[in-house]
Design a protein around this motif. Sequence first.
Motif, PDB file in Angstrom:
ATOM      1  N   ASN A  89      46.543  36.016  34.047  1.00 44.03           N
ATOM      2  CA  ASN A  89      45.861  35.016  34.870  1.00 44.03           C
ATOM      3  C   ASN A  89      45.621  35.496  36.285  1.00 44.03           C
ATOM      4  O   ASN A  89      44.757  34.974  36.995  1.00 44.03           O
ATOM      5  N   ALA A  90      46.403  36.449  36.729  1.00 45.81           N
ATOM      6  CA  ALA A  90      46.258  37.025  38.059  1.00 45.81           C
ATOM      7  C   ALA A  90      46.907  38.405  38.031  1.00 45.81           C
ATOM      8  O   ALA A  90      47.706  38.707  37.136  1.00 45.81           O
ATOM      9  N   ILE A  91      46.567  39.230  39.024  1.00 48.98           N
ATOM     10  CA  ILE A  91      47.061  40.606  39.057  1.00 48.98           C
ATOM     11  C   ILE A  91      47.762  40.871  40.374  1.00 48.98           C
ATOM     12  O   ILE A  91      47.277  40.480  41.445  1.00 48.98           O
ATOM     13  N   ALA A  92      48.896  41.524  40.289  1.00 46.31           N
ATOM     14  CA  ALA A  92      49.619  41.990  41.469  1.00 46.31           C
ATOM     15  C   ALA A  92      49.598  43.514  41.487  1.00 46.31           C
ATOM     16  O   ALA A  92      49.764  44.148  40.436  1.00 46.31           O
ATOM     17  N   ILE A  93      49.406  44.083  42.679  1.00 46.76           N
ATOM     18  CA  ILE A  93      49.431  45.535  42.838  1.00 46.76           C
ATOM     19  C   ILE A  93      50.505  45.854  43.876  1.00 46.76           C
ATOM     20  O   ILE A  93      50.270  45.706  45.084  1.00 46.76           O
ATOM     21  N   PRO A  94      51.703  46.249  43.440  1.00 50.95           N
ATOM     22  CA  PRO A  94      52.773  46.542  44.397  1.00 50.95           C
ATOM     23  C   PRO A  94      52.581  47.904  45.055  1.00 50.95           C
ATOM     24  O   PRO A  94      53.352  48.843  44.845  1.00 50.95           O
ATOM     25  N   CYS A  95      51.518  48.004  45.852  1.00 49.63           N
ATOM     26  CA  CYS A  95      51.200  49.218  46.610  1.00 49.63           C
ATOM     27  C   CYS A  95      50.334  48.799  47.781  1.00 49.63           C
ATOM     28  O   CYS A  95      49.223  48.292  47.584  1.00 49.63           O
ATOM     29  N   ASN A  96      50.834  48.996  48.985  1.00 51.89           N
ATOM     30  CA  ASN A  96      50.074  48.611  50.175  1.00 51.89           C
ATOM     31  C   ASN A  96      48.773  49.394  50.298  1.00 51.89           C
ATOM     32  O   ASN A  96      47.703  48.841  50.533  1.00 51.89           O
ATOM     33  N   THR A  97      48.859  50.713  50.128  1.00 50.89           N
ATOM     34  CA  THR A  97      47.679  51.560  50.325  1.00 50.89           C
ATOM     35  C   THR A  97      46.578  51.215  49.336  1.00 50.89           C
ATOM     36  O   THR A  97      45.393  51.263  49.673  1.00 50.89           O
ATOM     37  N   ALA A  98      46.963  50.827  48.115  1.00 53.06           N
ATOM     38  CA  ALA A  98      45.955  50.480  47.105  1.00 53.06           C
ATOM     39  C   ALA A  98      45.095  49.307  47.530  1.00 53.06           C
ATOM     40  O   ALA A  98      43.973  49.149  47.040  1.00 53.06           O
ATOM     41  N   PRO A 106      35.161  42.230  42.559  1.00 52.23           N
ATOM     42  CA  PRO A 106      33.959  41.609  41.973  1.00 52.23           C
ATOM     43  C   PRO A 106      33.750  41.919  40.497  1.00 52.23           C
ATOM     44  O   PRO A 106      32.953  41.243  39.843  1.00 52.23           O
ATOM     45  N   TYR A 107      34.455  42.903  39.964  1.00 56.42           N
ATOM     46  CA  TYR A 107      34.208  43.329  38.592  1.00 56.42           C
ATOM     47  C   TYR A 107      35.244  42.810  37.595  1.00 56.42           C
ATOM     48  O   TYR A 107      35.227  43.188  36.425  1.00 56.42           O
ATOM     49  N   ILE A 108      36.146  41.943  38.043  1.00 56.37           N
ATOM     50  CA  ILE A 108      37.091  41.304  37.135  1.00 56.37           C
ATOM     51  C   ILE A 108      37.055  39.802  37.371  1.00 56.37           C
ATOM     52  O   ILE A 108      36.694  39.343  38.458  1.00 56.37           O
ATOM     53  N   GLY A 109      37.426  39.057  36.338  1.00 56.74           N
ATOM     54  CA  GLY A 109      37.302  37.602  36.404  1.00 56.74           C
ATOM     55  C   GLY A 109      38.550  36.864  36.825  1.00 56.74           C
ATOM     56  O   GLY A 109      38.574  35.636  36.807  1.00 56.74           O
ATOM     57  N   ILE A 110      39.603  37.580  37.173  1.00 54.81           N
ATOM     58  CA  ILE A 110      40.843  36.949  37.623  1.00 54.81           C
ATOM     59  C   ILE A 110      41.191  37.500  38.998  1.00 54.81           C
ATOM     60  O   ILE A 110      40.786  38.613  39.348  1.00 54.81           O
ATOM     61  N   PRO A 111      41.936  36.749  39.812  1.00 54.51           N
ATOM     62  CA  PRO A 111      42.192  37.197  41.185  1.00 54.51           C
ATOM     63  C   PRO A 111      43.261  38.279  41.271  1.00 54.51           C
ATOM     64  O   PRO A 111      44.220  38.294  40.499  1.00 54.51           O
ATOM     65  N   ILE A 112      43.067  39.180  42.211  1.00 54.72           N
ATOM     66  CA  ILE A 112      44.125  40.095  42.624  1.00 54.72           C
ATOM     67  C   ILE A 112      44.840  39.424  43.786  1.00 54.72           C
ATOM     68  O   ILE A 112      44.228  39.073  44.793  1.00 54.72           O
ATOM     69  N   ILE A 113      46.137  39.196  43.630  1.00 55.27           N
ATOM     70  CA  ILE A 113      46.910  38.535  44.676  1.00 55.27           C
ATOM     71  C   ILE A 113      47.076  39.530  45.829  1.00 55.27           C
ATOM     72  O   ILE A 113      47.699  40.571  45.672  1.00 55.27           O
ATOM     73  N   ASN A 114      46.514  39.206  46.976  1.00 51.90           N
ATOM     74  CA  ASN A 114      46.451  40.161  48.075  1.00 51.90           C
ATOM     75  C   ASN A 114      47.775  40.222  48.829  1.00 51.90           C
ATOM     76  O   ASN A 114      48.194  39.248  49.465  1.00 51.90           O
ATOM     77  N   MET A 115      48.418  41.347  48.748  1.00 56.91           N
ATOM     78  CA  MET A 115      49.704  41.541  49.405  1.00 56.91           C
ATOM     79  C   MET A 115      49.591  41.401  50.919  1.00 56.91           C
ATOM     80  O   MET A 115      50.458  40.810  51.579  1.00 56.91           O
ATOM     81  N   LEU A 116      48.514  41.916  51.480  1.00 52.15           N
ATOM     82  CA  LEU A 116      48.364  41.900  52.937  1.00 52.15           C
ATOM     83  C   LEU A 116      48.169  40.471  53.447  1.00 52.15           C
ATOM     84  O   LEU A 116      48.755  40.074  54.455  1.00 52.15           O
ATOM     85  N   THR A 117      47.354  39.700  52.741  1.00 55.32           N
ATOM     86  CA  THR A 117      47.163  38.299  53.107  1.00 55.32           C
ATOM     87  C   THR A 117      48.473  37.537  53.001  1.00 55.32           C
ATOM     88  O   THR A 117      48.784  36.685  53.841  1.00 55.32           O
TER      89      THR A 117
END
Length: 485
Positions: free
Chosen positions: A328-337, A346-357
């Motif tokens: 349902n959502a994606i987490a990327i545990p990498c700041n630089t990424a 824009p190319y996926i239909g689920i949100p990437i949870i923004n670590m910086l925000t």
Amino acid sequence: MRREVSGCSSSVRPVVRYGVVGGLGALGSADVLIKTVRAAQNCKPTGGVDIAFEQRHFDDGPGIADEDYNPIRRKFYVYDVLKGMQGKVENALVPCFLSHTFLSEITPEISYNVVDIFDALLDHIRGKYPEARKIGVLTSSYVRASCLFEQRFEGCAEIVYPDQVVQRDALMQAIYGPSGIKSGHHGSGCLQLLLETCDNLVTKGADIIVPGLSEIPVLMASLQSLTPVPLLDSNLIYAEYALGHDRERERHSFKLGVLGGVGPAATVDFMRKVVSLTRAERDQDHLKIVVEQNPQIPDRTANLIGNGEDPSIPMLATCQRLEAEGANAIAIPCNTAHAFVARIQPYIGIPIINMLTAVVDHLGAGNESFTRVGLLATSGTVESRVYHDIMSSSGRETLVPAPEFQARVMEAIYGSRGVKAGYVSGECSEHLHAAIDHLLENGAEVIILGCTELPLIELDPVRCQHVTLLDPTEILAHSCVALAQ
């Protein structure tokens, strides 16, 4: 291709995609499909409708009319068809009452709505027959023995079934017999057996009769006029309810997708923090998580500050696989990424949870109003200015180390005795302490450990007792748990 069903409003609205699982009873499934199409033409849903019907060969074998029928093959069939529709539909109908005896085992593994036929029937009965005290049920001997109707209609009305001899010799013969509906016979013989069963229910006080077999509504036009109490068209009720179902989607178990491997130890640290932050009394209270540990994604820093390979496409492909797995959502545990997130979102239909925000929100939610924020991160993160930009938009200044101290940060991360090489103490700790002291001397009020490996490095608690260190990995884990719960 998207289309609007004829007769609906011409205003631009999202097309809702429905799937109908066929093969469990060819005639009943086809009847539901036809009634779904007709209901859609009356513009029941809020937007246009696409309907997919999937019917594979499925031979249930003998014994389906028996109380001791074994549904295991049917269970795997339903799961396989529903899984195959994943990503293609938003709602699915399973027009088979027998399959609803085990559907609750399947739906947690499906990432879209599987519409419950009992929810449809209860909604209809409570709306149109609130005074009904006894509900007569025409269903298979297996479903009857399972007490599914009693469980699902509890508190609504008393359930009554035909006498056992009528169940066996009339109802089961009308459906499963050699001259029954499943064999393609719709003549007076089937009709007479069903009317005999309905009459038996009426003598037992049934106020309304509910077909619990999807084949019975195929003969609804003939049956309704000859039955002395209301005989519900369960297939039509199911179809109409499903078309309105998208307005109030069933809440499904949240599944978190994790783009892992950037780096591998940081991914494990993130997972540990998600588990520790989840309020749970048992295993089943924890989040469902699907992880792709993909350390082959090119180094983000090497691309941002040099001629390293672009990681955008491998990151996007990993996110798309997570989406296909029902996240349902994606987490990327990498700041630089996160310097690449805007490219791929824009190319996926689920949100990437923004670590910086999430870090900025965390700063804003605190009691202290920090305005000078120190950043310890890879040179790629620093040079991408992703933290600078988001801090500036919140009215905060970002402080970064002077070149010689930035070099020490990179050594703590990438050095031969750095955290990416598996070290968490010794030289890497000294490099990190030196960078922290340097930022404090230059006016930092709070310091972000802006590389997910940095929180893994052991620090002297005495030397750090007067500084606030923010761990974006933990903040991201908090955000994921809050989103799920």
